[in-house]
Enzyme design. Structure first.
Site, PDB file in Angstrom:
ATOM      1  N   TYR A 129      89.304  97.547 -91.871  1.00 15.92           N
ATOM      2  CA  TYR A 129      90.682  97.344 -91.450  1.00 15.92           C
ATOM      3  C   TYR A 129      91.101  95.889 -91.658  1.00 15.92           C
ATOM      4  O   TYR A 129      90.619  95.004 -90.951  1.00 15.92           O
ATOM      5  CB  TYR A 129      90.831  97.699 -89.961  1.00 15.92           C
ATOM      6  CG  TYR A 129      90.784  99.184 -89.619  1.00 15.92           C
ATOM      7  CD1 TYR A 129      90.676 100.164 -90.602  1.00 15.92           C
ATOM      8  CD2 TYR A 129      90.869  99.601 -88.295  1.00 15.92           C
ATOM      9  CE1 TYR A 129      90.641 101.517 -90.275  1.00 15.92           C
ATOM     10  CE2 TYR A 129      90.840 100.959 -87.952  1.00 15.92           C
ATOM     11  CZ  TYR A 129      90.726 101.909 -88.959  1.00 15.92           C
ATOM     12  OH  TYR A 129      90.695 103.248 -88.617  1.00 15.92           O
ATOM     13  N   ARG A 131      93.040  92.848 -90.854  1.00 20.26           N
ATOM     14  CA  ARG A 131      93.719  92.458 -89.604  1.00 20.26           C
ATOM     15  C   ARG A 131      93.671  90.940 -89.449  1.00 20.26           C
ATOM     16  O   ARG A 131      92.751  90.292 -89.939  1.00 20.26           O
ATOM     17  CB  ARG A 131      93.037  93.046 -88.362  1.00 20.26           C
ATOM     18  CG  ARG A 131      93.136  94.516 -88.175  1.00 20.26           C
ATOM     19  CD  ARG A 131      94.436  94.970 -87.520  1.00 20.26           C
ATOM     20  NE  ARG A 131      94.655  96.390 -87.757  1.00 20.26           N
ATOM     21  CZ  ARG A 131      94.193  97.362 -86.967  1.00 20.26           C
ATOM     22  NH1 ARG A 131      93.530  97.076 -85.876  1.00 20.26           N
ATOM     23  NH2 ARG A 131      94.440  98.627 -87.258  1.00 20.26           N
ATOM     24  N   LYS A 161      86.222 103.987 -93.864  1.00 21.29           N
ATOM     25  CA  LYS A 161      87.331 104.657 -93.184  1.00 21.29           C
ATOM     26  C   LYS A 161      88.510 103.704 -93.317  1.00 21.29           C
ATOM     27  O   LYS A 161      88.468 102.573 -92.807  1.00 21.29           O
ATOM     28  CB  LYS A 161      86.946 104.878 -91.727  1.00 21.29           C
ATOM     29  CG  LYS A 161      87.996 105.512 -90.855  1.00 21.29           C
ATOM     30  CD  LYS A 161      87.342 105.797 -89.507  1.00 21.29           C
ATOM     31  CE  LYS A 161      88.232 106.475 -88.508  1.00 21.29           C
ATOM     32  NZ  LYS A 161      89.495 105.854 -88.264  1.00 21.29           N
ATOM     33  N   GLY A 214      91.935 111.266 -85.156  1.00 15.40           N
ATOM     34  CA  GLY A 214      91.877 111.352 -83.699  1.00 15.40           C
ATOM     35  C   GLY A 214      93.181 111.861 -83.131  1.00 15.40           C
ATOM     36  O   GLY A 214      93.374 113.070 -82.930  1.00 15.40           O
TER      37      GLY A 214
HETATM   38  P1  FBP Z   1      93.288 107.813 -85.150  1.00 16.96           P
HETATM   39  O1  FBP Z   1      93.173 108.935 -86.132  1.00 16.96           O
HETATM   40  O2  FBP Z   1      93.774 108.290 -83.807  1.00 16.96           O
HETATM   41  O3  FBP Z   1      94.094 106.677 -85.691  1.00 16.96           O
HETATM   42  O4  FBP Z   1      91.787 107.283 -84.912  1.00 16.96           O
HETATM   43  C1  FBP Z   1      91.176 106.458 -85.862  1.00 16.96           C
HETATM   44  C2  FBP Z   1      90.779 105.116 -85.249  1.00 16.96           C
HETATM   45  O5  FBP Z   1      90.199 104.290 -86.241  1.00 16.96           O
HETATM   46  C3  FBP Z   1      89.844 105.240 -84.079  1.00 16.96           C
HETATM   47  O6  FBP Z   1      88.527 105.414 -84.480  1.00 16.96           O
HETATM   48  C4  FBP Z   1      90.106 103.977 -83.345  1.00 16.96           C
HETATM   49  O7  FBP Z   1      89.938 104.084 -81.980  1.00 16.96           O
HETATM   50  C5  FBP Z   1      91.552 103.707 -83.607  1.00 16.96           C
HETATM   51  O8  FBP Z   1      91.915 104.442 -84.753  1.00 16.96           O
HETATM   52  C6  FBP Z   1      91.813 102.256 -83.841  1.00 16.96           C
HETATM   53  O9  FBP Z   1      93.172 102.100 -84.031  1.00 16.96           O
HETATM   54  P2  FBP Z   1      93.846 100.696 -84.239  1.00 16.96           P
HETATM   55  O10 FBP Z   1      92.785  99.698 -84.594  1.00 16.96           O
HETATM   56  O11 FBP Z   1      94.825 100.939 -85.329  1.00 16.96           O
HETATM   57  O12 FBP Z   1      94.510 100.364 -82.970  1.00 16.96           O
END
Ligand code: FBP
Length: 235
Positions: A129, A131, A161, A214
């Site tokens: 991710y 960020r 992911k 999720g």
């Molecule tokens: P979702 O499908 O609900 O987005 O879940 C994926 C996920 O990566 C979770 O594993 C994690 O808790 C959450 O999203 C983190 O979301 P963010 O960093 O965007 O707040």
């Protein structure tokens, strides 16, 4: 097809209602929906996951953070690979915030996880991710997502992911950048069902090999129905 449920730590119970605050209900969805795996933090796994009842793979998320701290993001290691194995994990998950000022520290910690997990023949799924201030506003751009994907490959993750880049063409480049580290798409916040399924179809067309979802499932009025629709896209 993985069901993610580590949100209690990442977002807090604001993501939940009476329908989904009890982890047993989510495990039920994972089993009835025949998910390939469920993603949990160790505390939930220890107290709720039972291999004899929950016939799905366990993926232990090894690090995490809350969203209460608004500084540059850092996801701290919370569970060791050994502990995940004791809990019965078939794979481990780890978030890396590419672009954060804590990136170097997270790379170092993640590299140790990769070494340990691979020594024990455990696949590693990396939440790649982008960020932090240096990538603000560009978190879902083709270039930055492709960079994060490449970092995941170079660090040794087996599966990445990642968020969808917004178009099939852009996402294709992200998938190419990931090389032999296959990409599963991240569900993201709850969307209108049609939009969610359409993004999923496009990400699969771009070469992503699956989804870790999720909120779009367990916040849905009918989690098993949306699960069925996801499956139709994947087959
Ligand atoms: P979702 O499908 O609900 O987005 O879940 C994926 C996920 O990566 C979770 O594993 C994690 O808790 C959450 O999203 C983190 O979301 P963010 O960093 O965007 O707040």
């Amino acid at each position: 097809m993985f069901l993610a449920y580590d949100h209690g730590l990442e977002h807090g119970p604001t993501d939940f209602t009476d329908a989904n605050i009890d982890p047993s209900k989510i495990l039920d969805i994972a089993v009835k929906g025949k998910y390939d795996g469920i993603i949990l933090q160790r505390g939930i796994a220890e107290k709720y996951f039972n291999h004899k009842i929950h016939r799905t793979n366990l993926i232990i998320k090894l690090n995490g953070k809350t969203n209460l701290v608004k500084d540059e993001p850092y996801s701290a290691p919370l569970c060791a690979v050994d502990e995940a194995i004791k809990l019965g994990a078939g794979a481990v998950g780890y978030t890396v915030y590419v672009g954060s000022t804590f990136e170097a520290q997270m790379f170092k910690e993640f590299s140790r996880v990769i070494e340990e997990a691979h020594r024990r023949d455990l696949p590693v799924v990396a939440w790649m991710y982008p960020r932090g201030a240096s990538v603000k506003g560009k978190e879902k751009s083709k270039e930055i997502l492709a960079y994060a994907a490449r970092v995941g490959l170079e660090l040794g993750a087996d599966m990445l992911k990642m968020h969808y880049a917004g178009s099939i063409e852009d996402m294709r480049w992200v998938v190419k950048s990931a090389g032999k580290s296959r990409i599963i798409i991240s569900g993201g916040e709850k969307l209108d069902e049609k939009e969610f399924i359409s993004d999923l179809r496009d990400s699969l067309k771009s070469g992503c090999c699956g989804i870790a979802v999720g909120r779009n499932v367990w916040q849905s009025k009918d989690p098993l129905d949306i699960t069925y629709k996801i499956k139709l896209c994947l087959t």
